[in-house]
Every structure is written in structure tokens, then in C-alpha cells.
Enzyme design. Structure first.
Site, PDB file in Angstrom:
ATOM      1  N   GLU A 269       0.844  -1.195   0.000  1.00 26.28           N
ATOM      2  CA  GLU A 269       0.000   0.000   0.000  1.00 26.28           C
ATOM      3  C   GLU A 269       0.886   1.254   0.000  1.00 26.28           C
ATOM      4  O   GLU A 269       1.798   1.380   0.822  1.00 26.28           O
ATOM      5  CB  GLU A 269      -0.897  -0.004   1.247  1.00 26.28           C
ATOM      6  CG  GLU A 269      -1.807   1.210   1.369  1.00 26.28           C
ATOM      7  CD  GLU A 269      -2.617   1.200   2.652  1.00 26.28           C
ATOM      8  OE1 GLU A 269      -3.567   1.982   2.738  1.00 26.28           O
ATOM      9  OE2 GLU A 269      -2.287   0.411   3.570  1.00 26.28           O
ATOM     10  N   LYS A 340      -9.647   2.448  -3.418  1.00 29.73           N
ATOM     11  CA  LYS A 340     -10.166   1.905  -2.158  1.00 29.73           C
ATOM     12  C   LYS A 340     -11.556   2.454  -1.846  1.00 29.73           C
ATOM     13  O   LYS A 340     -11.795   3.658  -1.923  1.00 29.73           O
ATOM     14  CB  LYS A 340      -9.198   2.239  -1.013  1.00 29.73           C
ATOM     15  CG  LYS A 340      -9.571   1.556   0.305  1.00 29.73           C
ATOM     16  CD  LYS A 340      -8.544   1.847   1.386  1.00 29.73           C
ATOM     17  CE  LYS A 340      -8.899   1.102   2.668  1.00 29.73           C
ATOM     18  NZ  LYS A 340      -7.952   1.384   3.758  1.00 29.73           N
ATOM     19  N   CYS A 392      -5.794  -2.876   2.671  1.00 34.53           N
ATOM     20  CA  CYS A 392      -5.712  -2.777   4.130  1.00 34.53           C
ATOM     21  C   CYS A 392      -7.002  -3.229   4.816  1.00 34.53           C
ATOM     22  O   CYS A 392      -7.388  -4.382   4.750  1.00 34.53           O
ATOM     23  CB  CYS A 392      -5.336  -1.334   4.502  1.00 34.53           C
ATOM     24  SG  CYS A 392      -4.914  -1.119   6.248  1.00 34.53           S
TER      25      CYS A 392
END
Length: 525
Positions: A269, A340, A392
Site C-alpha cells: 500500500e 479503495k 488494508c
């Protein structure tokens, strides 16, 4: 008034049931990774059932809350690591904030215990209502205020024999199985409720038998070579502008030594901390290098779009996209990207930011103003592979991951930066959650992080290969691809909710029938 409250507190401190509830909640931490003492989950739930088996609803609420508070206080204590190190708050304030968070999360299971007590008349009704209550309130815990579904009971079974049921019922189903077995264990020991215990055992045996006869996903005889790159960049340096180029160069140099004979290279990330538009020259060079070496690179990168003033936490593909490509096709804002969707509160967006940001550095972290991507996005395509991504925190949302799964999905790929949480059990729990997603969907998991846990997990063999934490290193692994779909990938949590609906309907029918019989008896007399 103060004296009365003090007396109540002293009485509570002398209450053995309260201490037992706290002990049961705290002990749950050892059922999760990295300890993996999974049988503890049944014992802890049985103890919680004992503590909440009292006449007063108020006492049920107190003991249920104490158990639940201990469960979360120890289980997510790693959150305090990030608050203490990077939040800029005095210790009393950070502890108070943690207590508030744990208290909020404890409300949901407490309500499940209250409902099971208040609306049940017999032991079997209490078990049925406890299962249903946990289904409903755990669902709400994963939805309200953007949701925080971390630390559900089902994750404790990731490395247990019960994990074979994950492709059928998912983690939510395994959570309800934990509740059922824990409650039945309590009633078996204290009330000799053999019928309930035999029923629960029979139900589990039927599930294992059903799993034996359904067609499970299998290897498709295709193996790919992957390179996972773990940079181990200090969290305090990640967003310092003068560190952008050294960080990008480090990842490139670590990769350069292993270009040959690798089908896929993965970076964590925001491995490239520079915003995408400005990093274009670097990305263009990396794109050509990957294509020249007949491979693809997937990396995390922040994308600030100057025209729309929106910023996304993104994954992009460089190098070969289709297997037949001979050169790279990277262009800024090309469609082969993932943005995301499920953002982390405070870390990636700040609610009521005009009020909270001035209060403390905790509410004004770098890169804490992201926009949401779409809930359902196309899979990434890298070197002909269809890759299901999650960034995540998103990996904890099973329905979100499943909604992005397709029959063509070859790999489950997740990136993270767990440097926020130091040498705590947080990163181990995070990896455990990711492995549960792989078990549900029966797709190989590739997880790459800044400082660990970086690794590959095969959901059929249940073998994990991982790098050591807190090291700058690479991991080259051959990954066997899998074909076929699971019941969970097809139907998600629908079978679980059907089961819960049947339980509640049965209780309602029995209660109505009993009420009618009572009225008839009174009229007859």
C-alpha cells in the site's frame, strides 16, 4: 448520590461473576492469532453464558458488557500503539479514547446477551436467541458508523478443523457456530441439557458430511511465480517529501535483482508515496522495465486528481497487462486500477473534520482526506491474471470482497501498511482475517505490506509462506492457481440469514402456540 455510586462500584468489585466475565473476555485474545488457542473461544463463550444467566436484565447487561469490554480491550489493544506513537495525545487522553472505542464495540454483544435473556423462556430458546442476536448485532457492528467487524469469533477457527466449513458458511457462519457450541457447552455442564448438545453435534456432523459431498474448487494445474517486496520504511518517514524518491528507488532496486522468471511483482500500500500524476516519469520507466522483463508490477499509490480535487488510495498495474503484451501500456488514469472503497475512520477520512482536525495530530494525519472508490470495481488484470484487490482494512469486510469476486478471479490480493501498530498482535490478526477471505473464496492469497506480515497462503493445502516482520526483503513464491467456486462465493451470507430467520420463526410459532394453549386452558377452567 456519589456515596451510592461508590457503594455500587465496591459491590461490583467484590462480585466474582464480574471478575469471571472480565477474565473470559480478556482470555479471548489468546484464541486469535498469533496465539491460535482456538478452543478457548468455546470456553470463553460458555463462561459468558454462565455470567449472564441471572434473573435481572440489568445484571445481564452489566456482566455482558464487562465480558465484551474485556474481549475488545485486550483484542484490539494494538490500536493504542498507533494512538500513543502517532496520535499526539497525552497518555490519559489516549487511554480514555481507547476505553470509549472498546465501550462502544462492547454494546453490540451486550445487546445480544440482553435479548437472549429477556425474550427466552427455556434454555433452548435462550441458545436460539443468542445465536440470532449475535448474527444481528455483529451485522450492525460491521455496518454502523462505517463498521468495525474486526475480532469476530469466527476468525478464531481459521486454523482449526472447522475452517473446512468456511467455503460453505463464511466467517459469519463460523461465528454463529462458536456461539452455539459455547452456549451448549455451558448448558451441558450446568443443566445437563443433553438434547441440545446432541442436536448441536448432529448439526455440525451434517455440515461436515455436506461439505464432503459437494464439489470443491481444485487446482487448475497452472503455476505462477510471484515476487513480494517488503520495503520496511519507517512510519515516521513515509510521508516526508524528501523521503519520496529514496523510498521509490528502494522498491525499484529491490525488484531489479529479481526481474527474470517472475510473472507478477507486488508492492505494498502506497509503496510509491508520491501522488500518481507527479510520479508519472518514474511510473513510465517502471512500466517499460516490467514489460521488457515480461512481467507486471502492482503497486499502491495515492492519486490526487487536480481537476476534480479528489484523492484516492489506489492500486495500479504496470508492465504487461494481458499475457500476449510485448510492451507496457501505462497511462495516467488508465482503467486498470483499483480505488479503495472502505476507508478507515481517522486514518483515511475524518468525520466532522472542521471540529476534530484542530484538536490533536491524531485527527490531522498525512493522507487522511481520501475519497471513496466505487463499491464494485473490475478486477485488476496483470500479465493475463485476474486479480481481486483489497486495500488494508477492506479485507475485514467479507461481503465487500465477495461482491468484487468473479468466476475469472485468479488471485486474492491485499496490501497494507501495518507499521502503525509496531510489534503488537494487530498485524497477525490482520493476516488471519485475510486468510479467512481466502478460505471463503478458495483463491490463493497474496498479501504484501510495508513491514509485515507479507506472505502467500494456499487455501487448499492451508500452507503459508511469509517474510519476517521488520525486515527489508523480498519473497519469491510459486503460486498454484485454483478453479471452481464455493457456496459462499455464490450465495454469500444468504444461507446464514435463512438459518437465523428459521430459528426466530420457530421461537415465535412456539411462543404463540404456548400462549394460545394457556388461553384455552384458562377458558376451559
Amino acid at each position: 448520590m456519589l456515596s451510592k455510586k461508590l457503594n455500587k462500584f465496591i459491590t461490583l468489585c467484590k462480585d466474582l461473576r464480574a471478575w469471571l466475565a472480565l477474565f473470559a473476555g480478556l482470555s479471548l485474545t489468546f484464541a486469535y492469532a498469533p496465539f491460535n488457542l482456538w478452543p478457548l473461544v468455546f470456553i470463553a463463550i460458555a463462561l459468558a453464558c454462565y455470567c449472564t444467566d441471572v434473573k435481572s436484565t440489568k445484571q445481564v447487561a452489566i456482566y455482558g458488557f464487562i465480558f465484551s469490554f474485556g474481549w475488545f480491550a485486550a483484542g484490539i489493544s494494538w490500536v493504542h500503539v498507533s494512538i500513543a506513537q502517532f496520535g499526539g495525545l497525552p497518555l490519559p487522553a489516549s487511554l480514555l479514547l481507547m476505553a470509549f472505542l472498546c465501550g462502544y464495540l462492547a454494546l453490540y454483544p451486550t445487546l445480544a446477551f440482553i435479548c437472549a435473556h429477556k425474550f427466552s423462556q427455556t434454555p433452548w430458546q435462550r441458545v436460539f436467541l443468542l445465536i440470532s442476536g449475535f448474527a444481528i448485532f455483529e451485522f450492525l457492528r460491521g455496518k454502523l458508523l462505517t463498521g468495525f467487524p474486526w475480532l469476530s469469533f469466527g476468525y478464531t477457527l481459521t486454523d482449526s478443523p472447522f475452517s473446512i466449513l468456511a467455503p460453505i458458511m463464511g466467517e459469519v457462519g463460523l461465528t454463529l457456530l462458536c456461539v452455539m457450541l459455547g452456549a451448549c457447552l455451558y448448558l451441558l455442564i450446568t443443566a445437563r441439557q443433553y438434547v441440545l448438545s446432541i442436536g448441536a453435534t448432529t448439526a455440525i456432523a451434517l455440515l461436515f458430511l455436506f461439505n464432503h459431498f459437494i464439489q470443491s474448487p481444485t487446482y487448475n494445474n497452472k503455476v505462477i511465480s510471484t515476487l513480494l517486496v517488503q520495503g520496511n520504511i519507517q512510519q515516521s518517514l513515509r510521508w516526508e517529501p524528501e523521503q519520496f524518491w529514496p523510498t521509490m528507488s528502494k522498491y525499484r532496486d529491490m525488484t531489479r535483482r529479481h526481474w527474470q522468471d517472475v510473472d507478477l511483482v507486488v508492492w505494498p500500500e502506497a509503496a510509491i508515496p508520491e501522488i500518481e500524476d507527479i510520479a508519472y516519469p518514474f511510473l513510465e520507466g517502471l512500466d517499460k522495465a516490467a514489460a521488457f522483463n515480461n512481467t507486471a508490477v502492482i503497486t499502491g499509490i495515492p492519486d490526487y486528481q487536480f481537476n476534480s480535487k479528489t484523492v484516492y488510495n489506489s492500486l495500479i498495474v504496470l508492465g504487461k497487462q494481458q499475457a500476449h503484451d510485448t510492451e507496457g501500456h501505462y497511462q495516467y488514469l488508465h482503467r486498470n486500477r483499483y480505488q479503495k472503497h472502505q476507508l478507515l475512520p481517522i486514518g483515511e477520512f475524518v468525520p466532522f473534520e472542521d471540529i476534530l482536525r484542530p484538536i490533536a495530530p491524531l485527527f490531522n494525519l498525512a493522507m487522511s482526506s481520501f475519497n471513496r472508490g466505487e463499491r464494485v470495481q473490475t478486477n485488476l488484470v496483470a500479465n493475463g491474471l485476474h486479480i481481486l484487490p483489497a486495500i488494508c482494512y477492506e479485507i475485514t469486510f467479507s461481503e465487500l470482497v465477495r461482491d468484487n469476486f468473479t468466476d475469472e478471479s485468479d488471485l486474492l490480493f491485499t496490501v497494507s501498511n501495518d507499521a502503525w501498530f509496531g510489534d503488537s498482535h494487530g498485524p497477525h490478526q490482520h493476516m488471519q482475517i485475510a486468510r479467512m477471505r481466502a478460505l471463503e473464496l478458495q483463491r490463493p492469497l497474496i498479501r504484501v505490506t510495508n513491514n509485515g506480515i507479507t506472505g502467500v497462503f494456499d487455501p487448499i493445502s492451508k500452507q503459508q509462506t511469509a517474510l519476517s516482520q521488520f525486515t527489508a526483503d523480498t519473497l519469491k513464491v510459486d503460486v498454484k492457481l485454483i478453479q471452481g467456486t464455493t457456496l459462499f462465493s455464490q450465495y454469500g451470507q444468504k444461507p446464514v440469514w435463512l438459518f437465523v430467520s428459521i430459528l426466530l420463526l420457530y421461537i415465535i410459532v412456539v411462543r404463540i402456540k404456548a400462549s394460545l394453549m394457556t388461553k384455552v386452558a384458562r377458558n376451559f377452567l
